[in-house]
Design a protein around this motif. Structure first.
Motif, PDB file in Angstrom:
ATOM      1  N   GLY A  63       0.178  -2.396 -13.180  1.00  0.00           N
ATOM      2  CA  GLY A  63       0.836  -1.310 -12.329  1.00  0.00           C
ATOM      3  C   GLY A  63       0.079  -0.391 -11.701  1.00  0.00           C
ATOM      4  O   GLY A  63       0.187   0.340 -10.428  1.00  0.00           O
ATOM      5  N   GLN A  64      -1.300  -0.362 -12.095  1.00  0.00           N
ATOM      6  CA  GLN A  64      -2.184   0.455 -11.415  1.00  0.00           C
ATOM      7  C   GLN A  64      -2.956  -0.237 -10.092  1.00  0.00           C
ATOM      8  O   GLN A  64      -2.766  -1.502 -10.084  1.00  0.00           O
ATOM      9  N   GLU A  65      -3.405   0.459  -9.158  1.00  0.00           N
ATOM     10  CA  GLU A  65      -4.135  -0.012  -8.174  1.00  0.00           C
ATOM     11  C   GLU A  65      -5.601  -0.387  -8.602  1.00  0.00           C
ATOM     12  O   GLU A  65      -6.151   0.575  -9.181  1.00  0.00           O
ATOM     13  N   ASP A  91      -0.220 -11.726  -1.019  1.00  0.00           N
ATOM     14  CA  ASP A  91       0.875 -11.384  -0.660  1.00  0.00           C
ATOM     15  C   ASP A  91       1.154  -9.882  -0.330  1.00  0.00           C
ATOM     16  O   ASP A  91      -0.288  -9.161  -0.198  1.00  0.00           O
ATOM     17  N   ASP A  92       1.963  -8.931  -0.140  1.00  0.00           N
ATOM     18  CA  ASP A  92       2.038  -7.761   0.300  1.00  0.00           C
ATOM     19  C   ASP A  92       1.335  -6.827  -0.841  1.00  0.00           C
ATOM     20  O   ASP A  92       1.053  -5.590  -0.503  1.00  0.00           O
ATOM     21  N   ILE A 120      -5.748  -4.350  -4.603  1.00  0.00           N
ATOM     22  CA  ILE A 120      -4.392  -5.011  -5.165  1.00  0.00           C
ATOM     23  C   ILE A 120      -3.597  -3.343  -5.626  1.00  0.00           C
ATOM     24  O   ILE A 120      -4.136  -2.738  -6.358  1.00  0.00           O
ATOM     25  N   ARG A 121      -2.404  -3.451  -4.858  1.00  0.00           N
ATOM     26  CA  ARG A 121      -1.640  -2.025  -4.937  1.00  0.00           C
ATOM     27  C   ARG A 121      -1.268  -1.966  -6.249  1.00  0.00           C
ATOM     28  O   ARG A 121      -1.226  -0.929  -6.908  1.00  0.00           O
ATOM     29  N   SER A 122      -0.350  -2.739  -6.866  1.00  0.00           N
ATOM     30  CA  SER A 122       0.049  -2.894  -8.297  1.00  0.00           C
ATOM     31  C   SER A 122      -0.045  -3.898  -9.120  1.00  0.00           C
ATOM     32  O   SER A 122       0.341  -4.860  -8.915  1.00  0.00           O
ATOM     33  N   THR A 123      -1.124  -3.836  -9.996  1.00  0.00           N
ATOM     34  CA  THR A 123      -1.195  -5.016 -10.490  1.00  0.00           C
ATOM     35  C   THR A 123      -0.742  -5.780 -11.647  1.00  0.00           C
ATOM     36  O   THR A 123       0.214  -4.851 -12.204  1.00  0.00           O
TER      37      THR A 123
END
Lengths: 112, 113
Positions: free
Chosen positions: B16-18, B62-63, B79-82
């Protein structure tokens, strides 16, 4: 989807033997690159072949690109323990913007 | 000989972390790439980048993923939300021109907990 199949997957030989590894596809590639990868490191470029039928030599390593540009081979003469590693082929698909398609690799072990 | 350098060599992050992976391509190269290699699997293309734009991207990209060249030397993958399945080796590569030989860095091992 373009695929590159490498064979054999594993190869264990004695020092001084010759070997050939293969990289095959049903698709045409505009070029094909061979890399060697050590554990924990990135792929290191060995050679690029571009022209169908092309043969390139790098000391004891001979690389060949198939006439139809769908396959390639790497032949090593008189293998040495220092040749041990993972050999990867990677194809540059026609019309791509650098999207390299990799094979799974051949893990070579040369025993002294 | 010029080389591609990547930092960090190992990154451990909570799900969940960037995360931002950094790369310094070879200085006169114009094309930049990210690939990933999940343990035991083949190297997979993520994205290519030229002239401050994405040239090509795969279905994996992806996004949640983005790339940036924040200055004249660095090239980053965010990676925005791992997710757990993002655990892999991430390789940066660069080439002088498109379809010229690509030179790879030693990778960042990303571990998602």
């Amino acid at each position: 989807t373009q695929l590159l199949e490498q064979s054999p997957q594993f190869l264990s030989i004695q020092e001084g033997e010759n070997l050939t590894v293969y990289c095959n596809s049903s698709s045409v590639f505009s070029s094909l690159q061979w890399y060697r990868q050590e554990p924990g490191e990135g792929p290191v470029l060995l050679v690029t072949v571009v022209t169908g039928g092309e043969v390139k030599k790098l000391k004891r390593l001979t690389f060949q690109f198939g006439d139809a540009r769908k396959d390639s081979s790497l032949h090593i003469t008189a293998a040495q323990p220092g040749d041990t590693g993972l050999y990867l082929c990677a194809g540059d698909s026609t019309g791509s913007q650098g999207n390299l398609i990799f094979g799974k690799g051949t893990k070579l072990s040369v025993k002294p | 000989e010029p080389e591609v350098t990547q930092t960090p060599s190992h990154q451990v992050t909570q799900m969940g972390q960037e995360v931002i992976l950094r790369c310094v391509p070879i200085s006169n190269h114009l094309y930049f790439y990210w690939y990933r290699q999940i343990l035991g699997q083949k190297v997979e293309f993520l994205v290519s980048f030229y002239n401050n734009e994405i040239s090509e991207k795969s279905e994996i990209f992806d996004d949640q993923f983005s790339v940036e060249r924040p200055d004249g030397s660095n090239f980053t993958l965010k990676i925005r939300s791992t997710k757990l399945e993002d655990s892999a080796m991430y390789f940066c590569a660069s080439s002088a021109r498109v379809n010229q030989p690509q030179h790879f860095g030693d990778g960042t091992r990303l571990s998602i907990l």
